[in-house]
Every structure is written in structure tokens, then in C-alpha cells.
Design a protein around this motif. Structure first.
Motif, PDB file in Angstrom:
ATOM      1  N   ASP A 129       0.819  -1.206   0.000  1.00 13.00           N
ATOM      2  CA  ASP A 129       0.000   0.000   0.000  1.00 13.00           C
ATOM      3  C   ASP A 129       0.858   1.263   0.000  1.00 13.00           C
ATOM      4  OD1 ASP A 129      -2.492   1.183  -0.115  1.00 13.00           O
ATOM      5  OD2 ASP A 129      -2.747   1.250   2.054  1.00 13.00           O
ATOM      6  N   LEU A 130       1.934   1.266   0.763  1.00 19.16           N
ATOM      7  CA  LEU A 130       2.801   2.438   0.777  1.00 19.16           C
ATOM      8  C   LEU A 130       3.372   2.712  -0.609  1.00 19.16           C
ATOM      9  CD1 LEU A 130       4.365   4.707   2.165  1.00 19.16           C
ATOM     10  CD2 LEU A 130       6.113   3.005   2.791  1.00 19.16           C
ATOM     11  N   ASP A 131       3.798   1.665  -1.309  1.00 15.03           N
ATOM     12  CA  ASP A 131       4.337   1.843  -2.662  1.00 15.03           C
ATOM     13  C   ASP A 131       3.281   2.409  -3.602  1.00 15.03           C
ATOM     14  OD1 ASP A 131       6.815   0.871  -1.893  1.00 15.03           O
ATOM     15  OD2 ASP A 131       6.319  -1.199  -2.415  1.00 15.03           O
ATOM     16  N   ALA A 132       2.035   1.972  -3.434  1.00 11.77           N
ATOM     17  CA  ALA A 132       0.950   2.491  -4.273  1.00 11.77           C
ATOM     18  C   ALA A 132       0.759   3.984  -4.031  1.00 11.77           C
ATOM     19  CB  ALA A 132      -0.342   1.731  -3.977  1.00 11.77           C
ATOM     20  N   ILE A 133       0.806   4.399  -2.771  1.00 13.35           N
ATOM     21  CA  ILE A 133       0.646   5.809  -2.427  1.00 13.35           C
ATOM     22  C   ILE A 133       1.818   6.637  -2.958  1.00 13.35           C
ATOM     23  CG2 ILE A 133       0.687   7.425  -0.480  1.00 13.35           C
ATOM     24  CD1 ILE A 133      -1.011   5.349   1.064  1.00 13.35           C
ATOM     25  N   LEU A 134       3.032   6.152  -2.739  1.00 13.15           N
ATOM     26  CA  LEU A 134       4.216   6.891  -3.198  1.00 13.15           C
ATOM     27  C   LEU A 134       4.228   7.023  -4.711  1.00 13.15           C
ATOM     28  CD1 LEU A 134       7.002   5.427  -0.868  1.00 13.15           C
ATOM     29  CD2 LEU A 134       5.751   7.589  -0.637  1.00 13.15           C
ATOM     30  N   ASN A 135       3.859   5.969  -5.418  1.00 19.58           N
ATOM     31  CA  ASN A 135       3.849   6.050  -6.879  1.00 19.58           C
ATOM     32  C   ASN A 135       2.789   7.027  -7.372  1.00 19.58           C
ATOM     33  OD1 ASN A 135       4.741   4.780  -9.582  1.00 19.58           O
ATOM     34  ND2 ASN A 135       2.496   4.640  -9.636  1.00 19.58           N
ATOM     35  N   THR A 136       1.652   7.062  -6.685  1.00 15.92           N
ATOM     36  CA  THR A 136       0.611   8.015  -7.072  1.00 15.92           C
ATOM     37  C   THR A 136       1.116   9.442  -6.927  1.00 15.92           C
ATOM     38  OG1 THR A 136      -1.136   6.465  -6.407  1.00 15.92           O
ATOM     39  CG2 THR A 136      -1.743   8.783  -6.590  1.00 15.92           C
ATOM     40  N   ILE A 137       1.814   9.728  -5.840  1.00 17.04           N
ATOM     41  CA  ILE A 137       2.392  11.062  -5.643  1.00 17.04           C
ATOM     42  C   ILE A 137       3.494  11.321  -6.665  1.00 17.04           C
ATOM     43  CG2 ILE A 137       3.701  12.513  -4.045  1.00 17.04           C
ATOM     44  CD1 ILE A 137       2.281  10.977  -1.746  1.00 17.04           C
ATOM     45  N   ASN A 138       4.367  10.358  -6.852  1.00 18.25           N
ATOM     46  CA  ASN A 138       5.527  10.551  -7.733  1.00 18.25           C
ATOM     47  C   ASN A 138       5.142  10.684  -9.204  1.00 18.25           C
ATOM     48  OD1 ASN A 138       7.178  10.367  -5.493  1.00 18.25           O
ATOM     49  ND2 ASN A 138       7.642   8.197  -5.787  1.00 18.25           N
ATOM     50  N   SER A 139       3.987  10.164  -9.588  1.00 11.31           N
ATOM     51  CA  SER A 139       3.572  10.230 -10.991  1.00 11.31           C
ATOM     52  C   SER A 139       2.675  11.427 -11.272  1.00 11.31           C
ATOM     53  CB  SER A 139       2.843   8.942 -11.388  1.00 11.31           C
ATOM     54  OG  SER A 139       1.645   8.778 -10.638  1.00 11.31           O
ATOM     55  N   ALA A 140       2.321  12.191 -10.245  1.00 10.25           N
ATOM     56  CA  ALA A 140       1.471  13.361 -10.448  1.00 10.25           C
ATOM     57  C   ALA A 140       2.216  14.423 -11.249  1.00 10.25           C
ATOM     58  CB  ALA A 140       1.029  13.931  -9.107  1.00 10.25           C
ATOM     59  N   ILE A 141       1.492  15.080 -12.150  1.00 10.86           N
ATOM     60  CA  ILE A 141       2.105  16.085 -13.010  1.00 10.86           C
ATOM     61  C   ILE A 141       1.768  17.501 -12.563  1.00 10.86           C
ATOM     62  CG2 ILE A 141       2.221  16.968 -15.379  1.00 10.86           C
ATOM     63  CD1 ILE A 141       1.551  14.102 -16.315  1.00 10.86           C
ATOM     64  N   THR A 142       0.500  17.728 -12.228  1.00 14.23           N
ATOM     65  CA  THR A 142       0.099  19.097 -11.892  1.00 14.23           C
ATOM     66  C   THR A 142      -0.383  19.254 -10.448  1.00 14.23           C
ATOM     67  OG1 THR A 142      -2.129  18.681 -12.762  1.00 14.23           O
ATOM     68  CG2 THR A 142      -0.508  19.651 -14.270  1.00 14.23           C
ATOM     69  N   TYR A 143      -1.085  18.258  -9.892  1.00 19.86           N
ATOM     70  CA  TYR A 143      -1.595  18.445  -8.535  1.00 19.86           C
ATOM     71  C   TYR A 143      -1.752  17.109  -7.812  1.00 19.86           C
ATOM     72  CZ  TYR A 143      -6.246  16.984 -10.179  1.00 19.86           C
ATOM     73  OH  TYR A 143      -7.285  16.272 -10.695  1.00 19.86           O
ATOM     74  N   VAL A 144      -1.709  17.198  -6.480  1.00 19.30           N
ATOM     75  CA  VAL A 144      -2.012  16.087  -5.576  1.00 19.30           C
ATOM     76  C   VAL A 144      -2.962  16.621  -4.511  1.00 19.30           C
ATOM     77  CG1 VAL A 144      -1.130  14.484  -3.843  1.00 19.30           C
ATOM     78  CG2 VAL A 144       0.218  14.946  -5.892  1.00 19.30           C
ATOM     79  N   ASN A 145      -4.153  16.057  -4.428  1.00 19.43           N
ATOM     80  CA  ASN A 145      -5.121  16.422  -3.408  1.00 19.43           C
ATOM     81  C   ASN A 145      -5.322  15.234  -2.466  1.00 19.43           C
ATOM     82  OD1 ASN A 145      -5.476  18.838  -4.740  1.00 19.43           O
ATOM     83  ND2 ASN A 145      -7.365  18.234  -5.758  1.00 19.43           N
ATOM     84  N   ILE A 146      -5.193  15.469  -1.177  1.00 17.54           N
ATOM     85  CA  ILE A 146      -5.239  14.392  -0.186  1.00 17.54           C
ATOM     86  C   ILE A 146      -6.246  14.753   0.896  1.00 17.54           C
ATOM     87  CG2 ILE A 146      -3.920  13.173   1.613  1.00 17.54           C
ATOM     88  CD1 ILE A 146      -1.397  13.838  -0.156  1.00 17.54           C
ATOM     89  N   ALA A 147      -7.113  13.801   1.233  1.00 23.46           N
ATOM     90  CA  ALA A 147      -8.046  13.977   2.348  1.00 23.46           C
ATOM     91  C   ALA A 147      -7.930  12.765   3.262  1.00 23.46           C
ATOM     92  CB  ALA A 147      -9.486  14.119   1.836  1.00 23.46           C
ATOM     93  N   VAL A 148      -7.370  12.973   4.447  1.00 17.42           N
ATOM     94  CA  VAL A 148      -7.209  11.883   5.414  1.00 17.42           C
ATOM     95  C   VAL A 148      -7.520  12.419   6.815  1.00 17.42           C
ATOM     96  CG1 VAL A 148      -5.536  10.534   4.085  1.00 17.42           C
ATOM     97  CG2 VAL A 148      -4.731  12.313   5.642  1.00 17.42           C
ATOM     98  N   MET A 149      -7.876  11.515   7.706  1.00 16.17           N
ATOM     99  CA  MET A 149      -8.185  11.934   9.067  1.00 16.17           C
ATOM    100  C   MET A 149      -6.926  12.375   9.803  1.00 16.17           C
ATOM    101  SD  MET A 149     -10.270   9.977  12.102  1.00 16.17           S
ATOM    102  CE  MET A 149      -8.862   9.249  12.947  1.00 16.17           C
TER     103      MET A 149
END
Length: 482
Positions: free
Chosen positions: A308-328
């Protein structure tokens, strides 16, 4: 309640369950014929046999489907919006968690598997609370209980529940009732037995190997009416459902296992679909997407499964213009051990994205009566990097669910419990908060859905998730980090 911390050790009974094949050293035990074939191959192939090959090509599964086949899937966002939290007319609105669970119960013909942290669906599970908002939870529990028909007849469908082990804080009386009525089979998993700490934090329903719910909602009446939740309802999507069912099978095995060692998962738990080779999906007949399911902690990631951590990191690392995160919760720490440990992996990825690539980063973090003020220090450290001159855009806001006098009496309610991320290409919906503990010793699942160049529709699941984020970010409930 949305989150408990640590549970006490509790032994579990040993029942029959699929078990990984192991020898005394814990390694898979190949058949004698395979050994013979391997020796012959060595003789003919020589040193070329040892040349590295892509790991995922070594195991092709047992169903005969090509990795590039496209599978139809109906996937929609589902939310719980707490009573009293309102948005302007025309704001994005989706199926409620309660409606989604009702649909799954309506469609179930043979089986329902539920992975859960704890159970408090009945009003009596929260003593002192007298509120009609408990009714949706009571309804769901009554339908599950009716599956056993009071124990007088065979269950209508086979219900299996894998839960985190009960404790004095969460005795899970609901599941005891379901089990005693013959409505469900229940196993409890002691994560301290395997990892020294941690819990089963997954929130998952799997129906008939065709449909599933995955998201932030616990088996709790508050998750339907008093806590803000985000998840997905996946329907008529057999291949993706079969894949998430493999993760549930791991939980079921551990709940029936006596040894305190995570096994080497055999082929039946393995997957072909992951970050390197995602499943090709035709989503809602209008969007081509690539998808896969990730899991945590790493010992529960069978062969081929992306952590799961790798999935999250890759999602951030592959972003081109923005990353929006909503977590508790958001901490670059291991926070549930006696001594905190620095755990910078997600934090570093966000800093690199903003500073090195100019990606706009927005974090929407919850604030409620159980928030730890020390979290602000880490959030402020991240936000302090923002600089127009250096083209570094990092913004952080707190989301506060409004609470009236009567709602104040509801324990562990009135919080934004979301756990998702959306970028210009990817929608990620998970079951974990973002501190290190959730990725090192706590079970969770993430669903990663990426748009491809074949996508023609402008109204997609990813754009829906982006619209939810913008709705919340620009709402009166979001306040800048102080």
C-alpha cells in the motif's frame, strides 16, 4: 468509533481453512516432479536459466485470462455525510454508504465476506446515546441477523466475518450475536501476535465474487449518519472482486491459524495485477482505466501484490500538476509505539513533488476532539515550504464537522474520516490513516484507478473524486491551518 488504537492479545481457535503449503523451514514445498523438471531445464539451459526475468511473468495464475484483457466494471463513489453537514445546492452528491450496503445485501445470492475493525451497529453499543440516527445501523444489523433466521433454519447465504480481535474497549458483541444465531462465521485476528502491535483496520465487503465495498466506513452506526466517510461500490466486476477476495482469504486464514508467524502465501493468494501490470478496466462503459489493489503491511502482500505504501508513493511521484489528499490523520511518524519514530516516506514524496516538480499539493486533514495538537507541527513544517517566488505550492486546511449540543454526547462521532487521494491521473481510495503504523503493522487495502490515454469521457470516477475534494476544500467546514 472511527479509530481505536491497540488491542489486547487474544488466542484464536484453530479451524479448517486453506493453508499455505510449507516445509519445516516455512518455504513452499515443490512437488518431486517439479524438482526433476527443474534439474533437466538446468542441464539444457545452463547459465541463461539464472538470468533475471520480470517477476510477474513467472506466475500467470490459474484462470487463463490474458493480462491485457479489458474487464467491464461498474464503480461509483459512496459517501456518508453526517447529519447537519450541508452543502450548497448543486454540489456533488453520491450514493450513501447505507444505500450501498443495502444494495450489496439485496444482490447477495451465495456469499458475503466482511473484513472489519470492530462492530457497533446497534444503539445499545453506545450506552447513554438516545438518537434516531442509530436506525440505519440497526437496519443493517437486523438484515445480517435475519440471515440465520434465529438459528432455526440454514443461513440464506454464507456470511464470513474476519475482525480485529475483541478487547475491553471493543468487545464486538454484534458479531457474537450473529455467530450464536447461526447467521455468520466469525474469526478474530490478533495482530500483536504477528507484529507485536497493530489491528485489522480494513473495511471491506465482498459479495458473490462479483461486487464489493471498500472505504473508510467501519461496521458502526455512526459511520452511516454521524461520521463523514468515503468509499467505492464496485458492482458486476468479477475479476477485480476475485482479486480483493484473495486479501480477505489471508485474513480468514490468519483468524484460523495457531502459529504466530505469517506464512509464505501459496499460489492461491497471489495476483497478476499490481503497479507494474494493472488490470485493464472498462469503467461504467465510458472510461478506460488501469486498476489494482494494494495492501499493508508488507507480510500480508502475497506474491505479486503491491504494498500500500508503494501504491501511495507512486501516485504522488507520478502526479504532473496536482495532488489532493483527504485523510483523518497525517503524521511522518510511527505514533502508536511508546517511543515515536520518524517515518518520512510520504512526507518526503510530497516535498519532492512540490519543490522539484512544481506539483500543487493540497492536504485536507481532519480536526475533532480527539486530534492531537502535535500534528500541527508536522503539517506546518510542510506548509512552510510554500513560496510563490520558488513556485512551491503547498496548502493545508483542517476539516471540522459541525456539532450541536446533542451530537456532543455521541462518542467518537462528528469527524471527517476520509482516506483518499486524487491527482491529475489517479484516484486512490484506501482504508488507512497516514501515519507509519498503518503501513508497518496494521492491515489495510488501497484501490488505485488510473485514467489512460483512451479515456474519452470528461465525467469519470477520478473527476468525481476531484469534485468531492474541491467541494470540501472550498466549503465553510474547511479552515486554513493556523
Amino acid at each position: 468509533m472511527p479509530e481505536y488504537k491497540k488491542l489486547e492479545n487474544q488466542d484464536t481457535d484453530v479451524e479448517s481453512a486453506p493453508r499455505p503449503v510449507q516445509d519445516t523451514q516455512g518455504e513452499p514445498r515443490p512437488a518431486a516432479q517439479m524438482v526433476t523438471v527443474s534439474l533437466i531445464m538446468l542441464l539444457f539451459l545452463g547459465s541463461s536459466y539464472f538470468q533475471p526475468r520480470p517477476r510477474l511473468h513467472q506466475y500467470q495464475g490459474g484462470r487463463g485470462h490474458g493480462l491485457h484483457q479489458k474487464y467491464d466494471c461498474n464503480i461509483q463513489l459512496v459517501e456518508s455525510i453526517p447529519i447537519g453537514l450541508t452543502y450548497p445546492e448543486g454540489s456533488p452528491k453520491f450514493l450513501s454508504t447505507y444505500e450501498a450496503w443495502q444494495q450489496l445485501l439485496d444482490s447477495a445470492k451465495t456469499s458475503l465476506d466482511i473484513a472489519s475493525f470492530y462492530w457497533t451497529l446497534k444503539a445499545e453499543d453506545t450506552p447513554g446515546v438516545k438518537d434516531n440516527s442509530t436506525q440505519p445501523g440497526e437496519d443493517i444489523f437486523a438484515r445480517l441477523l435475519a440471515n440465520g433466521n434465529g438459528g432455526s433454519r440454514s443461513p440464506r447465504i454464507k456470511i464470513r466475518i474476519a475482525q480485529s480481535e475483541p478487547s475491553s474497549v471493543s468487545p464486538n458483541l454484534n458479531t457474537k450475536l450473529l455467530e450464536s444465531a447461526g447467521a455468520a462465521e466469525v474469526v478474530s485476528i490478533s495482530f500483536p501476535k504477528y507484529f507485536g502491535s497493530g489491528v485489522l483496520h480494513t473495511k471491506l465487503w465482498v459479495v458473490d465474487d462479483e461486487h464489493f465495498y471498500l472505504g473508510s466506513a467501519n461496521m458502526d452506526w455512526r459511520a452511516l449518519t454521524q461520521v463523514k466517510e468515503m468509499g467505492v461500490l464496485v458492482q458486476n466486476c468479477r475479476q477485480l472482486t476475485l482479486d480483493v477476495a484473495k486479501i480477505f482469504s489471508e485474513y480468514w486464514y490468519l483468524g484460523n491459524s495457531a502459529p504466530s508467524k505469517i506464512p509464505n502465501w501459496d499460489w492461491s493468494y497471489r495476483t497478476n495485477f499490481n503497479l507494474q501490470q494493472p488490470m485493464q478496466l472498462n469503467v461504467n462503459k465510458n472510461t478506460t482505466m488501469e486498476g489494482f489493489l494494494s495492501s499493508s503491511p508488507p507480510p500480508l502482500s502475497a506474491w505479486g501484490r503491491t504494498n500500500d505504501l508503494d501504491a501511495i508513493l507512486n501516485t504522488i511521484n507520478s502526479a504532473i500538476t496536482y495532488v489532493n489528499i483527504a485523510v483523518m490523520d497525517y503524521y511522518p511518524l510511527i505514533i502508536y509505539e511508546k517511543n515515536h519514530h520518524y517515518w518520512p516516506f510520504i512526507d518526503d514524496a510530497l516535498r519532492r513533488a512540490a519543490v522539484e516538480r512544481g506539483v500543487a499539493v493540497k492536504l485536507l486533514i481532519s480536526w475533532w476532539k480527539h486530534s492531537n495538537p502535535s500534528e500541527d507541527k508536522y503539517l506546518k513544517s510542510l506548509q512552510d515550504l510554500a513560496s510563490k517566488k520558488d513556485n512551491v505550492d503547498i496548502q493545508i486546511r483542517r476539516f471540522i464537522v459541525p456539532t450541536d449540543a446533542s451530537q456532543e454526547n455521541i462518542p467518537f462521532g462528528r469527524v471527517n474520516h476520509n482516506k483518499y487521494m486524487v491527482t491529475d491521473r489517479v484516484a486512490y481510495i484506501g482504508t488507512s490513516n497516514w501515519s507509519g503504523d498503518y503501513f508497518t503493522d496494521t492491515a489495510g487495502i488501497g484501490l488505485v484507478l488510473s485514467e489512460t490515454h483512451e479515456t474519452e469521457s470528461t465525467n469519470t470516477l477520478r473527476s468525481d473524486l476531484r469534485n468531492v475534494f474541491e467541494r470540501d476544500w472550498n466549503s465553510k467546514y474547511a479552515t486554513p491551518l493556523k
